[in-house]
Scaffold this motif. Structure first.
Motif, mmCIF file in Angstrom:
data_model
loop_
_atom_site.group_PDB
_atom_site.id
_atom_site.type_symbol
_atom_site.label_atom_id
_atom_site.label_comp_id
_atom_site.label_asym_id
_atom_site.label_seq_id
_atom_site.Cartn_x
_atom_site.Cartn_y
_atom_site.Cartn_z
ATOM 1 N N TYR A 74 0.839 -1.200 0.000
ATOM 2 C CA TYR A 74 0.000 0.000 0.000
ATOM 3 C C TYR A 74 0.873 1.249 0.000
ATOM 4 C CZ TYR A 74 -3.151 3.647 1.632
ATOM 5 O OH TYR A 74 -3.851 4.828 1.749
ATOM 6 N N GLU A 75 1.907 1.237 0.816
ATOM 7 C CA GLU A 75 2.799 2.384 0.917
ATOM 8 C C GLU A 75 3.482 2.678 -0.425
ATOM 9 O OE1 GLU A 75 6.145 4.019 4.054
ATOM 10 O OE2 GLU A 75 5.844 1.862 3.884
ATOM 11 N N ALA A 131 2.948 9.575 -11.715
ATOM 12 C CA ALA A 131 2.724 8.302 -11.005
ATOM 13 C C ALA A 131 3.915 7.356 -11.140
ATOM 14 C CB ALA A 131 1.441 7.630 -11.477
ATOM 15 N N ARG A 132 5.124 7.922 -11.046
ATOM 16 C CA ARG A 132 6.312 7.095 -11.162
ATOM 17 C C ARG A 132 7.446 7.676 -10.326
ATOM 18 N NH1 ARG A 132 9.203 8.103 -16.965
ATOM 19 N NH2 ARG A 132 9.811 10.238 -16.545
ATOM 20 N N LEU A 133 8.292 6.781 -9.857
ATOM 21 C CA LEU A 133 9.482 7.145 -9.090
ATOM 22 C C LEU A 133 10.636 6.262 -9.527
ATOM 23 C CD1 LEU A 133 8.133 7.449 -5.431
ATOM 24 C CD2 LEU A 133 9.092 9.309 -6.803
ATOM 25 N N SER A 137 11.959 6.362 -0.001
ATOM 26 C CA SER A 137 10.647 6.797 0.478
ATOM 27 C C SER A 137 9.996 5.787 1.399
ATOM 28 C CB SER A 137 9.718 7.065 -0.704
ATOM 29 O OG SER A 137 10.189 8.134 -1.480
ATOM 30 N N VAL A 138 10.082 4.512 1.056
ATOM 31 C CA VAL A 138 9.401 3.478 1.847
ATOM 32 C C VAL A 138 10.323 2.827 2.875
ATOM 33 C CG1 VAL A 138 7.656 3.014 0.091
ATOM 34 C CG2 VAL A 138 9.748 1.649 0.133
ATOM 35 N N VAL A 195 13.060 -3.268 -1.888
ATOM 36 C CA VAL A 195 12.050 -2.622 -2.723
ATOM 37 C C VAL A 195 11.960 -3.313 -4.080
ATOM 38 C CG1 VAL A 195 13.305 -0.751 -3.925
ATOM 39 C CG2 VAL A 195 11.009 -0.353 -3.114
ATOM 40 N N SER A 196 13.064 -3.829 -4.573
ATOM 41 C CA SER A 196 13.047 -4.556 -5.844
ATOM 42 C C SER A 196 12.180 -5.808 -5.736
ATOM 43 C CB SER A 196 14.475 -4.918 -6.251
ATOM 44 O OG SER A 196 14.471 -5.508 -7.525
#
Length: 166
Positions: A47-48, A59-61, A69-70, A77-78
């Motif tokens: 969700y995060e 809508a992209r990072l 960020s998370v 994250v990968s």
């Protein structure tokens, strides 16, 4: 205060504050995660990721920015983006400016999942945390977080104006 080998033990107030923060944090994350999984089939971490992507321009990072960020390692994250890709909630795009880099991009299905999960998350945050404090308490908490980690209370992803609903 007892001393052993030159180490000063925490006072009971210090220990209570430290352990309390750890326990409350762990409990909140565990409960919010369980509620999101039960109601929406998505973990709190997922969700995060969707939330940060939804707030990002286009809508992209970059994967490295998403990782920061998370609060996950690059490999963490990968792996999470791999799972979100399998569920068609996120897709990777090669970064044209840097052939080694990738963007994580929110898909239409990801945007829909985020919209579905947001009420569950907001209700949980309000019930489990915010409802226990008044407005003044919340402002004071933000000051405390800033004292520990400048920028911790910043509600604006990458300097953008804060959204009304997280």
């Amino acid at each position: 205060m007892t001393q052993r080998t030159g180490v000063v033990a925490l006072t009971s107030a210090e220990l209570a504050a430290w352990r309390g923060m750890l326990r409350v944090h762990a409990s909140l994350l565990r409960t919010l995660d369980a509620e999101l999984v039960a109601a929406n089939g998505i973990t709190l971490r997922s969700y995060e990721v969707l939330l940060y992507l939804g707030d990002a321009p286009r809508a992209r990072l970059r994967m490295t920015d998403l990782s920061a960020s998370v609060l996950l390692s690059a490999s963490g994250v990968s792996r999470l983006v791999d799972r979100l890709e399998r569920d068609d909630l996120v897709r990777r795009e090669r970064c044209t400016e840097d052939a080694r880099g990738y963007w994580a991009v929110l898909t239409a299905a990801g945007r829909k999942k985020l919209a579905e999960a947001r009420p569950t998350h907001l209700a949980g945050v309000r019930r489990l945390f915010l409802a226990h404090f008044g407005e003044r308490d919340l402002r004071e908490l933000a000051v405390f977080w800033e004292r520990l980690l400048p920028g911790a209370s910043d509600t604006r992803p990458e300097g953008r104006p804060a959204r009304s609903a997280v």
